[in-house]
Design a protein around this motif. Structure first.
Motif, PDB file in Angstrom:
ATOM      1  N   LEU A   1       0.820  -1.188   0.000  1.00 21.47           N
ATOM      2  CA  LEU A   1       0.000   0.000   0.000  1.00 21.47           C
ATOM      3  C   LEU A   1       0.873   1.265   0.000  1.00 21.47           C
ATOM      4  O   LEU A   1       0.581   2.201  -0.722  1.00 21.47           O
ATOM      5  N   PHE A   2       1.925   1.251   0.834  1.00 17.66           N
ATOM      6  CA  PHE A   2       2.800   2.418   0.895  1.00 17.66           C
ATOM      7  C   PHE A   2       3.517   2.612  -0.437  1.00 17.66           C
ATOM      8  O   PHE A   2       3.683   3.738  -0.899  1.00 17.66           O
ATOM      9  N   LYS A  19       7.734  14.900  -0.853  1.00 20.04           N
ATOM     10  CA  LYS A  19       7.261  13.667  -0.209  1.00 20.04           C
ATOM     11  C   LYS A  19       7.749  13.618   1.239  1.00 20.04           C
ATOM     12  O   LYS A  19       6.982  13.258   2.138  1.00 20.04           O
ATOM     13  N   LYS A  20       8.990  14.000   1.450  1.00 20.25           N
ATOM     14  CA  LYS A  20       9.545  13.998   2.806  1.00 20.25           C
ATOM     15  C   LYS A  20       8.750  14.941   3.707  1.00 20.25           C
ATOM     16  O   LYS A  20       8.442  14.606   4.850  1.00 20.25           O
ATOM     17  N   GLU A  21       8.423  16.124   3.204  1.00 23.46           N
ATOM     18  CA  GLU A  21       7.648  17.090   3.989  1.00 23.46           C
ATOM     19  C   GLU A  21       6.248  16.567   4.300  1.00 23.46           C
ATOM     20  O   GLU A  21       5.746  16.734   5.413  1.00 23.46           O
ATOM     21  N   VAL A  22       5.599  15.932   3.322  1.00 25.11           N
ATOM     22  CA  VAL A  22       4.265  15.364   3.548  1.00 25.11           C
ATOM     23  C   VAL A  22       4.329  14.357   4.683  1.00 25.11           C
ATOM     24  O   VAL A  22       3.532  14.398   5.631  1.00 25.11           O
ATOM     25  N   PHE A  23       5.289  13.437   4.613  1.00 26.65           N
ATOM     26  CA  PHE A  23       5.397  12.414   5.640  1.00 26.65           C
ATOM     27  C   PHE A  23       5.808  12.998   6.987  1.00 26.65           C
ATOM     28  O   PHE A  23       5.377  12.521   8.037  1.00 26.65           O
ATOM     29  N   SER A  24       6.603  14.051   6.980  1.00 25.31           N
ATOM     30  CA  SER A  24       6.995  14.719   8.228  1.00 25.31           C
ATOM     31  C   SER A  24       5.790  15.357   8.904  1.00 25.31           C
ATOM     32  O   SER A  24       5.640  15.281  10.130  1.00 25.31           O
TER      33      SER A  24
END
Length: 166
Positions: A1-2, A19-24
């Motif tokens: 899923l990820f 993407k890093k900011e979204v996950f952060s």
């Protein structure tokens, strides 16, 4: 899923840093959900640490227990937000009005934490919608839309909002 999520983000042109900011931001919201408050001996609240002490902007001598979920949540959320744990604890347990700092009770501190988490998540949602709209914009054809299926049924609005998902 990820992996499907990462693939979709790649397809939409999300850069690695985005993407890093979204996950952060998502991680920050999750860590904030671990932060609990306890009654202070005085008037107000502090972040519960699982030890005798507590973390508060005014009580710099208090220690954070490394094994306590609340303290770890506070520490990780603060790190992701780029502030100190003491500053975040102070922001969640105090209010400042016209340069006067006042303690918040447990209920108000919890509301402040929840408001911060909702604001972060809401802004992230709005940014993702704008990002998807930008990536899928095609001026040569009919405009593309994304509909939201909620408990009231399938609806397509001119503007979809975060509140539809709550």
């Amino acid at each position: 899923l990820f992996r499907s999520l990462l693939s979709a983000m790649d397809t939409l042109g999300f850069k690695k840093a985005e993407k890093k900011e979204v996950f952060s931001i998502v991680a920050t919201v999750l860590h904030l959900g671990q932060v609990e408050f306890k009654e202070d001996e005085g008037d107000g609240s502090n972040v519960a640490t699982g030890r005798r002490g507590s973390v508060s902007g005014r009580r710099r001598s208090s220690s954070i227990s490394s094994g306590d979920l609340s303290a770890i949540g506070l520490k990780n959320a603060a790190r992701l937000l780029g502030v100190t744990s003491d500053d975040l604890a102070s922001a969640l347990t105090h209010k400042t009005v016209m340069n006067v700092k006042a303690n918040l009770d447990v209920q108000a501190a919890s509301a402040a934490r929840d408001a911060l988490a909702k604001e972060l998540y809401g802004r992230l949602f709005n940014w993702i919608v704008l990002r998807i709209n930008s990536a899928t914009k095609d001026t040569t054809k009919d405009p593309m839309t994304i509909g939201i299926l909620d408990i009231f049924g399938f609806e397509i609005f001119q503007t979809n909002s975060f509140e539809q998902l709550c």
